[in-house]
Design an enzyme around this catalytic site. Structure first.
Site, PDB file in Angstrom:
ATOM      1  N   LYS A 127       0.788  -1.205  -0.022  1.00 15.13           N
ATOM      2  CA  LYS A 127       0.107   0.123   0.011  1.00 15.13           C
ATOM      3  C   LYS A 127       1.054   1.258   0.005  1.00 15.13           C
ATOM      4  O   LYS A 127       0.605   2.125  -0.691  1.00 15.13           O
ATOM      5  CB  LYS A 127      -0.976  -0.028   1.242  1.00 15.13           C
ATOM      6  CG  LYS A 127      -2.198  -1.027   1.296  1.00 15.13           C
ATOM      7  CD  LYS A 127      -2.802  -1.288   2.444  1.00 15.13           C
ATOM      8  CE  LYS A 127      -3.735  -2.478   2.329  1.00 15.13           C
ATOM      9  NZ  LYS A 127      -4.443  -2.698   3.600  1.00 15.13           N
ATOM     10  N   GLN A 171      -4.746  -1.442   9.656  1.00 14.79           N
ATOM     11  CA  GLN A 171      -4.514  -3.031   9.038  1.00 14.79           C
ATOM     12  C   GLN A 171      -5.050  -3.822   9.954  1.00 14.79           C
ATOM     13  O   GLN A 171      -4.774  -4.208  11.273  1.00 14.79           O
ATOM     14  CB  GLN A 171      -3.080  -3.119   8.937  1.00 14.79           C
ATOM     15  CG  GLN A 171      -2.826  -4.323   8.107  1.00 14.79           C
ATOM     16  CD  GLN A 171      -3.319  -4.486   6.554  1.00 14.79           C
ATOM     17  OE1 GLN A 171      -3.262  -3.296   5.934  1.00 14.79           O
ATOM     18  NE2 GLN A 171      -3.896  -5.407   6.253  1.00 14.79           N
ATOM     19  N   ASP A 194     -11.361   3.067   4.366  1.00 18.34           N
ATOM     20  CA  ASP A 194     -11.832   1.611   4.373  1.00 18.34           C
ATOM     21  C   ASP A 194     -13.407   1.500   4.224  1.00 18.34           C
ATOM     22  O   ASP A 194     -13.557   0.354   3.715  1.00 18.34           O
ATOM     23  CB  ASP A 194     -11.148   0.726   5.638  1.00 18.34           C
ATOM     24  CG  ASP A 194      -9.946  -0.027   4.889  1.00 18.34           C
ATOM     25  OD1 ASP A 194      -9.496  -0.096   3.944  1.00 18.34           O
ATOM     26  OD2 ASP A 194      -9.163  -0.309   5.755  1.00 18.34           O
TER      27      ASP A 194
END
Lengths: 367, 367
Positions: A127, A171, A194
């Site tokens: 990422k 994460q 997200d």
């Protein structure tokens, strides 16, 4: 007789209105592309709210087919997520450059990584690399496996307040002693790239509402379908798995695109029989090779979100990723299928960049 | 071969774990009743979070049947929502009395009614009457059809701040000039007894989360199923209609109870073929007599949420309510069916009282 004349008239009106409305509101992906996309729109998937249709019932729903297969899009058997993601990432890079030159700002993504899980480390590394390549600023807060909840909160609040950060990513999965719900709820709604905040999920689920962010993996699946010229309206879609991260949001997204969605999960009886009636199968069970050819209708489109790490000493990191779908079998029967790796995976990162860019654009009113 | 030994072992472990977990987490409604219900629990439906199962896949899902049909519950062909609702309402009244005697407080419900729609007037009148009968305080703010958004907001904010009000209900539909989303978002989350706030909906949709309130009509449908001894786990459920008020939340609720849910809507092709495979049909299309006998599998359970007012000069208010289901035809083929009126309708009001009572209990920490 309960069916009065009033009802008959109402039904007739409904049918006429319905045909008319569907023409007004729906257009094929090809039309969307020409009529509604602004110069800077990176994705083919149209904005969500525009997909809301008046819910008008007709008795001839079975003939409903406002979409003609878009002749401009040719479909290859293997959906190449890697090259589609690369194209999207380079378009993001162009837009980031334009933003920098125009207003002197760049989007910023913050990642919070807790512990040293091998797969999480790989994902985070990828990422951050993707951000660099697109010109997006990135910030990483690494915390030890045994960190306290307050440490996570401190890192989160710092990023929430940092005006140069437009997206925050925690994460997952978290170490077991941490409360995922509590932590994710603290992520600023405006930076929830997200899309896992329950308010974003609620707005994704409700007609007429629009979430600030659509979760990256489901958004990537949808983009793959649209870029592959797959019709969604009125199609039977089966989503396998009902996780908050993939199964739930992809089912909501497919329904927003007017598919008839069935969610198959671990308690489903005879999932094979249900799945083999689907025009579109999106699977996120995390069970290697669950989907055999007998699970698929000839011509179905198969999106494989499953990524199960399997030990493989010959692979670069000592393991390789295996999907839910028995790929070779699916190739023989499906009209299109995503590989693992190289299918949905790269799209997730591309969508993360899109969400971060969109967030910065929204903040600065940049179009 | 992609299926390595590691995968085989993992799958074996999964199957064993799955059987064990399912025994630990699931119990039949009858068991729930005996083991987990507190004295004061009014509904048979168990708390939501307790329904979360680890999502473990096995290849023999088709044999999964942890629920034995509860022999203690006999099912009549016509599900009598009226008498079930009456029983619940009298239990609410007992609990309200207990609260008053114990802590000197009663629950309070505020209703905001805008305009003079005939059906809305009837619904509001019935809700207020039900409050009175249960000992719940009610407050009504009536605003004219042409009122400004600020007037609605003023009334809402007053109720949000009033400590004697534990539930606020904005009677829908609103006049067209008012922004429903904006207004509903202002209702205090802790008083959102209708459960329509997107945060409540998001928490209803996500595994491991729990909304403060479940919308009344879907909650009433679920309670009818459970009280009628209908097994939900692993069953095929079809929800017809995808409104924010009924279709969406009932589909989320059925999925939380581990049904395999398909949502049928106006764009669904051949809805009859899909519906006739369902063990449980919940219909909220608002199309009189849409569901004929050919839409139903023999033995299916049918919950009819449709309530379409049809002009009828011989009826008390000049109209009568007609459901989505052709009732006489359904009676011949279904194992159980709700009538209209007298099915889901009365349950909606009963659940509103439950939600208001729960809200007050939560505020005062009263159990």
């Amino acid at each position: 007789m309960m069916r009065t004349t009033a009802v008959k008239n109402a039904t007739r009106k409904v049918l006429v209105g319905w045909a008319k409305e569907s023409r007004r509101y729906l257009s094929s992906p090809a039309n969307c592309k020409h009529n509604h996309r602004s110069q800077s729109q990176i994705l083919l998937s149209p904005p969500l709210v525009s997909l809301d249709l008046p819910e008008i019932w007709g008795s001839d729903s079975s003939h409903f087919d406002p979409h003609q297969p878009p002749s401009s899009i040719t479909r290859s058997k293997v959906i190449d997520g890697k090259s589609i993601a690369e194209e999207i990432r380079s378009r993001v890079a162009v837009d980031v450059k334009r933003m920098k030159e125009s207003i002197g700002k760049v989007p910023g993504l913050a990642v919070i990584l807790i512990g040293r899980r091998r797969d999480s480390l790989t994902y985070v590394r990828n990422k951050i690399k993707a951000c660099e390549e697109a010109g997006i600023k990135s910030a990483l807060a690494e915390l030890p496996d045994c960190c306290a909840e307050e440490d996570v909160m401190t890192a989160l609040l710092k990023f929430n307040e940092d005006p140069s950060i437009h997206g925050i990513l925690v994460q997952l999965p978290l170490p077991e002693h941490l409360d995922e719900e509590k932590i994710l709820n603290v992520v600023s709604l405006e930076k929830d790239v997200d899309g896992f905040h329950p308010l974003n999920m609620g707005n994704l689920s409700m007609r007429g509402r629009e979430p600030l962010f659509v979760p990256c993996t489901p958004k990537g699946c949808l983009e793959l379908l649209i870029r592959s010229g797959v019709e969604i309206v009125g199609k039977k879609a089966v989503v396998i798995g009902r996780s908050n991260i993939v199964g739930l949001p992809i089912s909501l997204l497919l329904q927003r695109h007017h598919a008839t969605v069935t969610i198959v999960h671990a308690c489903t009886r005879n999932p094979e029989r249900i799945t083999c009636e689907a025009d579109i199968v999106v699977t996120a069970a995390g069970v290697p090779n669950l989907i055999r050819s007998s699970w698929l209708k000839p011509g179905a489109v198969v999106i494989d979100v499953g990524t199960c790490p399997i030990e493989d000493p010959s692979a670069e990191y000592g393991y390789r990723l295996v999907g839910d779908v028995c790929f070779e079998e699916a190739l023989r029967i499906a009209s299109a299928v995503t590989p693992v790796p190289g299918g949905v995976g790269p799209m997730t990162i591309a969508m993360l960049l899109c969400n971060t860019l969109d967030s910065a654009k929204r903040l600065y009113g940049f179009t």
